[in-house]
Design an enzyme around this catalytic site. Structure first.
Site, short mmCIF file in Angstrom:
data_model
loop_
_atom_site.label_atom_id
_atom_site.label_comp_id
_atom_site.label_asym_id
_atom_site.label_seq_id
_atom_site.Cartn_x
_atom_site.Cartn_y
_atom_site.Cartn_z
N CYS A 92 0.86 -1.19 0.00
CA CYS A 92 0.00 0.00 0.00
C CYS A 92 0.89 1.23 0.00
O CYS A 92 1.87 1.28 0.74
CB CYS A 92 -0.89 -0.02 1.24
SG CYS A 92 -1.99 1.39 1.36
N HIS A 134 -9.15 -3.76 -1.72
CA HIS A 134 -8.11 -2.98 -1.03
C HIS A 134 -8.44 -1.49 -1.08
O HIS A 134 -8.41 -0.80 -0.05
CB HIS A 134 -6.74 -3.25 -1.69
CG HIS A 134 -5.62 -2.45 -1.10
ND1 HIS A 134 -4.60 -3.02 -0.37
CD2 HIS A 134 -5.36 -1.12 -1.14
CE1 HIS A 134 -3.78 -2.07 0.03
NE2 HIS A 134 -4.20 -0.90 -0.44
N GLU A 135 -8.78 -0.99 -2.30
CA GLU A 135 -9.03 0.46 -2.44
C GLU A 135 -10.28 0.87 -1.67
O GLU A 135 -10.30 1.92 -1.02
CB GLU A 135 -9.16 0.85 -3.91
CG GLU A 135 -7.91 0.61 -4.76
CD GLU A 135 -6.62 1.10 -4.14
OE1 GLU A 135 -6.64 2.08 -3.35
OE2 GLU A 135 -5.57 0.51 -4.43
N HIS A 138 -10.02 1.55 1.98
CA HIS A 138 -9.53 2.88 2.38
C HIS A 138 -10.68 3.84 2.67
O HIS A 138 -10.54 4.75 3.48
CB HIS A 138 -8.65 3.48 1.27
CG HIS A 138 -7.24 2.96 1.24
ND1 HIS A 138 -6.35 3.17 2.27
CD2 HIS A 138 -6.56 2.26 0.29
CE1 HIS A 138 -5.18 2.61 1.96
NE2 HIS A 138 -5.27 2.05 0.77
NI NI Z 1 -3.64 1.13 -0.13
#
Ligand code: NI
Length: 169
Positions: A92, A134-135, A138
């Site tokens: 990341c 993953h995105e 966030h």
């Molecule tokens: Ni990330």
């Protein structure tokens, strides 16, 4: 990592006609390309809005890496399509120099809007599905180490993968 803005829940975009979103996306694309990332979420540049971008280009040096179309995804909704999960390595841009083994759903549907407000509705699997999860994490204030099941599988990229040019998300 350590910036409290990375731990907040981001706010939805309500206005697709102003310049605010265009300016944000230009900044996000510049940042992602400068850092050679495969994806970026707005909170990673300090903007607490529900916007992510990602793209994976075919790279002859990594023939196994699946390509993922250049995507802008606003106000995303993710729906896993099975309970099956798979672990794989992630990095990341907000956790530089590290890699960790992270469980993710193998198949999911994602819906949202592009930068013009047009609907996006895709069913994906594998690496594409991993990047989206993953995105979008966030946007919920979740960093990948918080998803890991065994912290023994967390370490420095250059120790875990010496000589490899790994990409972050
Ligand atoms: Ni990330």
């Amino acid at each position: 990592m350590g910036d409290p803005r990375l731990l907040q829940r981001a706010e939805p975009i309500t206005n697709f006609s102003g310049r605010e979103l265009d300016v944000l996306l230009a900044d996000m694309r510049d940042t992602m390309h400068e850092l050679n990332g495969v994806g970026l979420a707005a909170p990673q540049i300090g903007v607490s809005l529900r916007v992510v971008i990602f793209e994976v280009n075919a790279n002859p040096r990594y023939p196994d890496a699946e390509s993922v179309p250049q995507t802008v995804l606003v106000n995303p909704v993710l729906t896993p399509l099975s309970n099956e999960m798979e672990e794989d390595w992630e990095g990341c841009l907000s956790v530089p120099g590290m890699r960790g083994l992270v469980p993710r759903y193998t198949k999911l549907r994602y819906q949202g809007r592009d930068e013009k407000g047009m609907l996006i509705d895709r069913t994906v699997s594998g690496f594409h599905a991993r990047v989206v999860q993953h995105e979008c994490d966030h946007l919920e204030g979740i960093l990948y180490p918080m998803r890991m099941s065994d912290m023994r599988n967390f370490g420095f990229s250059d120790v875990l993968f010496p000589g490899q040019n790994v990409q972050d998300e």
